[in-house]
Enzyme design. Structure first.
Site, PDB file in Angstrom:
ATOM      1  NE  ARG A  83       6.815   4.504   9.889  1.00 41.75           N
ATOM      2  CZ  ARG A  83       5.734   4.587   9.110  1.00 41.75           C
ATOM      3  NH1 ARG A  83       5.429   3.588   8.296  1.00 41.75           N
ATOM      4  NH2 ARG A  83       4.964   5.662   9.125  1.00 41.75           N
TER       5      ARG A  83
ATOM      6  CG  HIS B 255       5.229  -1.992  10.224  1.00 41.60           C
ATOM      7  ND1 HIS B 255       6.568  -2.356  10.306  1.00 41.60           N
ATOM      8  CD2 HIS B 255       5.179  -0.984   9.304  1.00 41.60           C
ATOM      9  CE1 HIS B 255       7.271  -1.583   9.485  1.00 41.60           C
ATOM     10  NE2 HIS B 255       6.455  -0.750   8.865  1.00 41.60           N
TER      11      HIS B 255
ATOM     12  CE1 TYR C  49       8.806   5.209   2.870  1.00 47.20           C
ATOM     13  CE2 TYR C  49       7.251   7.034   2.915  1.00 47.20           C
ATOM     14  CZ  TYR C  49       7.728   5.846   3.443  1.00 47.20           C
ATOM     15  OH  TYR C  49       7.119   5.302   4.534  1.00 47.20           O
TER      16      TYR C  49
ATOM     17  CG  ASN D 236       8.424  -1.818   0.240  1.00 52.42           C
ATOM     18  OD1 ASN D 236       7.848  -1.926   1.323  1.00 52.42           O
ATOM     19  ND2 ASN D 236       8.993  -0.695  -0.160  1.00 52.42           N
TER      20      ASN D 236
ATOM     21  CB  ALA E  40       1.480   0.250   6.410  1.00 59.05           C
TER      22      ALA E  40
ATOM     23  N   PRO F 149       0.795  -1.222   0.000  1.00 59.02           N
ATOM     24  CG  PRO F 149      -0.068  -1.045   2.159  1.00 59.02           C
ATOM     25  CD  PRO F 149       0.572  -2.028   1.215  1.00 59.02           C
ATOM     26  CG  ASN F 150      -0.283   4.331   1.294  1.00 56.37           C
ATOM     27  OD1 ASN F 150      -1.219   4.920   0.766  1.00 56.37           O
ATOM     28  ND2 ASN F 150      -0.397   3.736   2.468  1.00 56.37           N
TER      29      ASN F 150
ATOM     30  NE  ARG G 216       3.928   6.755   1.652  1.00 58.70           N
ATOM     31  CZ  ARG G 216       4.155   5.516   2.042  1.00 58.70           C
ATOM     32  NH1 ARG G 216       4.633   4.628   1.181  1.00 58.70           N
ATOM     33  NH2 ARG G 216       3.916   5.160   3.275  1.00 58.70           N
TER      34      ARG G 216
ATOM     35  NE  ARG H  28       9.863   6.264   8.533  1.00 57.29           N
ATOM     36  CZ  ARG H  28       8.922   6.064   7.606  1.00 57.29           C
ATOM     37  NH1 ARG H  28       9.077   5.092   6.710  1.00 57.29           N
ATOM     38  NH2 ARG H  28       7.846   6.824   7.589  1.00 57.29           N
TER      39      ARG H  28
ATOM     40  CG  HIS I  23      11.091  -2.091   4.628  1.00 62.67           C
ATOM     41  ND1 HIS I  23       9.720  -2.096   4.501  1.00 62.67           N
ATOM     42  CD2 HIS I  23      11.428  -3.243   5.257  1.00 62.67           C
ATOM     43  CE1 HIS I  23       9.256  -3.207   5.049  1.00 62.67           C
ATOM     44  NE2 HIS I  23      10.261  -3.920   5.503  1.00 62.67           N
TER      45      HIS I  23
ATOM     46  CG  ASP J 180      -0.287 -17.391   8.675  1.00 63.45           C
ATOM     47  OD1 ASP J 180       0.709 -17.569   9.393  1.00 63.45           O
ATOM     48  OD2 ASP J 180      -1.450 -17.276   9.131  1.00 63.45           O
TER      49      ASP J 180
ATOM     50  CB  SER K  13      12.327   4.605   5.042  1.00 64.76           C
ATOM     51  OG  SER K  13      11.333   3.714   5.530  1.00 64.76           O
TER      52      SER K  13
ATOM     53  CD  GLU L   1      10.770  -7.311   5.830  1.00 66.22           C
ATOM     54  OE1 GLU L   1      11.113  -8.407   6.351  1.00 66.22           O
ATOM     55  OE2 GLU L   1      10.306  -6.364   6.494  1.00 66.22           O
TER      56      GLU L   1
END
Ligand code: DQA
Length: 151
Positions: free
Chosen positions: A112, A81, A24, A75, A78, A11-12, A19, A108, A101, A88, A103, A99
């Site tokens: 997070r 978290h 970012y 990635n 949110a 998301p986002n 953003r 932060r 990210h 699963d 940032s 994985e």
């Protein structure tokens, strides 16, 4: 033949470029997709790059990767978290996951600092901006190239 790898974005991340550029950076997701496709070509990986704002869609794509890909770069935004469902799905998929990210999530807010994905990831890259995606593809290459899993 190029090895299929999914690069999944949560998301986002479709808002990258506008953003919170201080966190970012200025690159759009389309820019990152272009870079991933170019890196994939160099590395012998066929990059299937996707973004969704829906948690369930990420679960569907991880399930799809179990038969359609040899590995996943993700990635999760949110959902990193919050999502037991993503953990699963990754456990069930049985393919290596890196994985990513943009940032440094550990520098932060405390909420997070915990990831539901990290315990089931082969590795985690964070804080290096868009370069993290390229590094993740480099890292996943040796994990997927000797896979005996039929596609
Ligand atoms: C992010 C970090 C997450 O905490 C955040 O919710 C995001 C982006 C990153 O790439 O730095 O959406 O995954």
């Amino acid at each position: 033949m190029a090895i299929p790898v999914f690069v999944l974005n949560g998301p986002n991340l479709n808002m990258l470029g506008t953003r919170e550029p201080g966190i970012y950076g200025g690159k759009s997701l389309a820019d990152i997709e272009k870079d991933c496709k170019a890196a994939g070509k160099e590395l012998g990986l066929k990059v299937d790059f996707r973004q969704t704002n829906q948690e369930g869609t990420l679960v569907d794509w991880i399930q799809e990767a179990a038969t359609a890909a040899r590995g996943i770069v993700i990635n999760p935004g949110a959902y990193t978290h919050t999502s037991v469902a993503l953990q699963d799905a990754i456990r069930a998929a049985g393919v290596p996951v890196i994985e990513v990210h943009l940032s440094n999530i550990f520098a932060r807010e405390p909420f997070r600092h915990h990831s539901y994905v990290s315990p089931v990831a082969a590795g985690v890259i964070c804080g290096l901006g868009p370069l993290g995606y390229r590094l993740a593809l480099e890292a996943i290459k040796p994990l997927v190239e000797n896979s005996a899993k039929p596609l």
